[in-house]
Motif scaffolding. Sequence first.
Motif, PDB file in Angstrom:
ATOM      1  N   THR C 144      -5.359  -9.321 -10.150  1.00  0.00           N
ATOM      2  CA  THR C 144      -5.852  -8.074  -9.282  1.00  0.00           C
ATOM      3  C   THR C 144      -4.854  -8.173  -8.110  1.00  0.00           C
ATOM      4  N   GLY C 185      -4.654  -3.250   3.387  1.00  0.00           N
ATOM      5  CA  GLY C 185      -3.645  -4.184   3.021  1.00  0.00           C
ATOM      6  C   GLY C 185      -3.504  -4.103   1.494  1.00  0.00           C
ATOM      7  N   LEU C 186      -4.622  -4.091   0.779  1.00  0.00           N
ATOM      8  CA  LEU C 186      -4.371  -4.260  -0.878  1.00  0.00           C
ATOM      9  C   LEU C 186      -3.609  -2.610  -1.428  1.00  0.00           C
ATOM     10  N   GLU C 187      -4.038  -1.728  -0.734  1.00  0.00           N
ATOM     11  CA  GLU C 187      -3.572  -0.380  -1.178  1.00  0.00           C
ATOM     12  C   GLU C 187      -2.300  -0.252  -0.900  1.00  0.00           C
ATOM     13  N   GLY C 188      -1.977  -0.566   0.408  1.00  0.00           N
ATOM     14  CA  GLY C 188      -0.689  -0.231   0.927  1.00  0.00           C
ATOM     15  C   GLY C 188      -0.893   1.142   2.030  1.00  0.00           C
ATOM     16  N   ILE C 189      -0.033   1.183   3.113  1.00  0.00           N
ATOM     17  CA  ILE C 189      -0.368   2.166   3.866  1.00  0.00           C
ATOM     18  C   ILE C 189       0.855   3.161   3.543  1.00  0.00           C
ATOM     19  N   THR C 191       2.498   6.445   1.549  1.00  0.00           N
ATOM     20  CA  THR C 191       2.144   7.363   0.580  1.00  0.00           C
ATOM     21  C   THR C 191       2.697   7.017  -0.702  1.00  0.00           C
TER      22      THR C 191
ATOM     23  N   ARG D 146       0.595   7.300   4.794  1.00  0.00           N
ATOM     24  CA  ARG D 146      -0.875   7.827   4.439  1.00  0.00           C
ATOM     25  C   ARG D 146      -1.668   8.280   5.659  1.00  0.00           C
ATOM     26  N   LEU D 157      -2.447  -3.402  11.768  1.00  0.00           N
ATOM     27  CA  LEU D 157      -2.052  -4.033  10.265  1.00  0.00           C
ATOM     28  C   LEU D 157      -0.535  -4.421  10.292  1.00  0.00           C
ATOM     29  N   ARG D 180      10.133  -7.997   5.616  1.00  0.00           N
ATOM     30  CA  ARG D 180       9.159  -8.393   4.402  1.00  0.00           C
ATOM     31  C   ARG D 180       7.654  -8.022   4.465  1.00  0.00           C
ATOM     32  N   PHE D 181       7.270  -8.401   5.779  1.00  0.00           N
ATOM     33  CA  PHE D 181       5.786  -7.977   6.310  1.00  0.00           C
ATOM     34  C   PHE D 181       5.752  -6.444   6.117  1.00  0.00           C
ATOM     35  N   ALA D 184       5.728  -5.312   2.378  1.00  0.00           N
ATOM     36  CA  ALA D 184       4.349  -5.677   1.681  1.00  0.00           C
ATOM     37  C   ALA D 184       3.380  -4.771   2.149  1.00  0.00           C
ATOM     38  N   GLY D 185       3.113  -4.510   3.675  1.00  0.00           N
ATOM     39  CA  GLY D 185       2.143  -3.628   4.104  1.00  0.00           C
ATOM     40  C   GLY D 185       2.191  -2.273   3.663  1.00  0.00           C
ATOM     41  N   LEU D 186       3.284  -1.722   3.464  1.00  0.00           N
ATOM     42  CA  LEU D 186       3.635  -0.376   2.757  1.00  0.00           C
ATOM     43  C   LEU D 186       3.282  -0.254   1.456  1.00  0.00           C
ATOM     44  N   GLU D 187       3.556  -1.380   0.872  1.00  0.00           N
ATOM     45  CA  GLU D 187       3.304  -1.105  -0.684  1.00  0.00           C
ATOM     46  C   GLU D 187       2.055  -1.521  -1.089  1.00  0.00           C
ATOM     47  N   GLY D 188       1.489  -2.313  -0.241  1.00  0.00           N
ATOM     48  CA  GLY D 188       0.246  -3.006  -0.538  1.00  0.00           C
ATOM     49  C   GLY D 188       0.234  -4.170  -1.619  1.00  0.00           C
ATOM     50  N   ILE D 189      -0.595  -4.986  -1.577  1.00  0.00           N
ATOM     51  CA  ILE D 189      -0.393  -6.529  -2.332  1.00  0.00           C
ATOM     52  C   ILE D 189      -1.264  -6.356  -3.482  1.00  0.00           C
ATOM     53  N   ALA D 190      -2.111  -5.261  -3.815  1.00  0.00           N
ATOM     54  CA  ALA D 190      -2.644  -5.274  -4.920  1.00  0.00           C
ATOM     55  C   ALA D 190      -1.914  -4.742  -6.255  1.00  0.00           C
ATOM     56  N   THR D 191      -2.003  -5.154  -7.305  1.00  0.00           N
ATOM     57  CA  THR D 191      -1.323  -4.741  -8.520  1.00  0.00           C
ATOM     58  C   THR D 191      -1.805  -3.437  -8.520  1.00  0.00           C
ATOM     59  N   ARG D 192      -0.835  -2.643  -9.225  1.00  0.00           N
ATOM     60  CA  ARG D 192      -1.202  -1.284  -9.340  1.00  0.00           C
ATOM     61  C   ARG D 192      -2.449  -0.767 -10.319  1.00  0.00           C
ATOM     62  N   ALA D 194      -5.085  -2.540 -10.211  1.00  0.00           N
ATOM     63  CA  ALA D 194      -6.191  -2.853  -9.510  1.00  0.00           C
ATOM     64  C   ALA D 194      -6.697  -1.444  -8.946  1.00  0.00           C
ATOM     65  N   HIS D 195      -6.044  -0.558  -8.881  1.00  0.00           N
ATOM     66  CA  HIS D 195      -6.499   0.841  -8.190  1.00  0.00           C
ATOM     67  C   HIS D 195      -7.356   1.419  -9.106  1.00  0.00           C
TER      68      HIS D 195
END
Lengths: 195, 195, 195, 195
Positions: C144, C185-189, C191, D146, D157, D180-181, D184-192, D194-195
């Motif tokens: 996850t 944080g999980l989804e990312g911010i 778009t 977003r 964040l 790097r922070f 990571a914040g932009l992309e999100g840390i969840a695997t795709r 997981a959405h």
Amino acid sequence: MAVRSEQSHRAILEATMMLLDERQPEALTVQRLSIERIAKEAGVSKTTIYRWWQSKAALIIDTFLDNHVARTPVREDIPALDALREHLGSLAEIYSGREGRLVAQLIAECQYDALTMNEFKERFWLPRSHAVNSLIERAMDEGTVRSDLAPEIIAELLYAPLYFRLLFQIDPLDRDIASRFLTAGLEGIATRAAH
Amino acid sequence: MAVRSEQSHRAILEATMMLLDERQPEALTVQRLSIERIAKEAGVSKTTIYRWWQSKAALIIDTFLDNHVARTPVREDIPALDALREHLGSLAEIYSGREGRLVAQLIAECQYDALTMNEFKERFWLPRSHAVNSLIERAMDEGTVRSDLAPEIIAELLYAPLYFRLLFQIDPLDRDIASRFLTAGLEGIATRAAH
Amino acid sequence: MAVRSEQSHRAILEATMMLLDERQPEALTVQRLSIERIAKEAGVSKTTIYRWWQSKAALIIDTFLDNHVARTPVREDIPALDALREHLGSLAEIYSGREGRLVAQLIAECQYDALTMNEFKERFWLPRSHAVNSLIERAMDEGTVRSDLAPEIIAELLYAPLYFRLLFQIDPLDRDIASRFLTAGLEGIATRAAH
Amino acid sequence: MAVRSEQSHRAILEATMMLLDERQPEALTVQRLSIERIAKEAGVSKTTIYRWWQSKAALIIDTFLDNHVARTPVREDIPALDALREHLGSLAEIYSGREGRLVAQLIAECQYDALTMNEFKERFWLPRSHAVNSLIERAMDEGTVRSDLAPEIIAELLYAPLYFRLLFQIDPLDRDIASRFLTAGLEGIATRAAH
DNA sequence: CGATAAACGAGACGGTACGTCTGGTCTTGTG
DNA sequence: CACAAGACCAGACGTACCGTCTCGTTTATCG
């Protein structure tokens, strides 16, 4: 437990006396003398001074009594009138120097604070007063002084001129003038005819 | 040119007296009275005070003389001895109140500063001293006081007890005690046999 | 011989907690809390405190850990992501009250002294950090959470906003905001198009 | 009348910065820095400092802002996301040195006193916050971030990890980690998935 | 079971800094 | 140019704690 450090105690008294000693360059008056300065001079912390003395004046009274070694003894082996003359003379002599300045400044401090006045009277004046009253009573017994006046009144009458000179600094204090005041006080200043 | 503002001058003297007045709540001693406080009370800047008075004591002497209206007169219409008794009595009376406290504090200030002492003696003591010396000389002329003693010595002998009581505050000052001191001084405290 | 007095030990910890307790009137901050005060409150001599704790901060960390009974458990019986949400939520909840203020002040103390920082990290942060890293690794295993980022980086990214709010006190901390930070944080911010 | 002495003002700020400068031998922390010391160093009386600053923290905030010349600009000539990366990077760089230690200690002071916190937020955090929120709104307009999240949440964040590292000093701060922070914040840390 | 050594309370000590106060000087407009 | 307003330097005030250091006084093994 934990007991007063006699070393600090002495250092404080000595530093105080040293700073007040007019033989020093830049001698201080009681007023200008600061606790801060004493602490620094004695190598002691302010706390220690405040712990043991309630006010600057209390410390100075201690210092004075501590240094007042050359006391003005009241002799018992000679007639009371002679002892009185001796006592007043030695007092005048002592008060003519730096100890006199110190006493004058102590009396000055008393004018500003009732507690100081109290302490001064109890520790300085009362003991002396008792000794002198006894002396005067002895003179009365010996028949050389009138016994129809209260000894306290007589004491004031004889001592006052010395303190007057000490505080007003109009003319110098010495054994001779003390003796002349005593003689005048004894004989009275009225002409015989006036009685 | 611009000249001294009489308005400020008066405001300063009045503010000073007001602050020293012990009838006020929280009366101040001379020591605790600050130039800063006087300036604020008088609505005047500190600069103005320092411009016209060299020290706090000088200002207070001015204030004192300014307010010392009810003087102790030396009467010329009665025998010198009676005038002396009257004078000492009224002095004792005045010194028993707040004016006494003020004089005592002025004398205290003098112990710390020679200039203050000088000013005090010249403006306060000397005028009184002259009057009293004249009085004593008159008494000598009238034959009621011994003329083999210097008038100054006699003056000190008679006045000293009042100042002693003023400064030591052991017993109260009043007309009666002043009179008793005078009598004792005149008669002498020695028994007749002692002469 | 002679062994640490458990009674004194407890009294010290309790006095410390009591003095820091903001529910008390006149609650103290860590900064204003003095060893002297703790000693008096605990009925213990300063010596005893200094014997067992090297610094005020060390004592406070002990006090904190001693009282930190209601811990924030990391559950193992639910999916890692849920456990993470639960853990962050309970942390936010705890930090929103007086324990939060205490942690904030501990972190503040650390800014002034490297030894305090060390002790704080070793006794407070490291244990928590290990637990969280394990949790994140479990989430990776469960698929996850991305496994191309170091768990430490992820941990910082997710925990930092809580400490930010704790220390900046801009907006309040609660379960809801913690959850929203986690989701973001999980989804990312960014778009989706930005990838 | 009587106006603030710009000379003293500058001397105080410079002395403060000098004493806090860690490049000096025996650098001081904000906590250990005393008003007394600043006054001595600046050749100024304590009164002057207390006249113009309500607390040590207020003085230090002034000192900080006075010296914070090398600001972290928010560029307007490049895409918002690039400007954000640039801004976070320069912030990380600045905070890695002595200015970072100073900010950390200011934040620490805020934990002990609400007024300090207020002043810090108003004079330091709010201006920066406004600039960053605008930047994030620009990014939303540009379609790279977003727009279903509040800009304040996004700002926290992204900034929180920098302050976390600043205050916890676990790993060093630099441009790279900041970047790097951000990524990571932009992309999100969840695997795709997981959405 | 009594000696002994540590831990303890009490608190004095030299220090540092606090924030306030006053003294006496200097500066800057105002009238 | 005297003045009010008040900022300035200097330095003392009395207090709070710091961390160290004796002091006796428990107290708990150990010889």
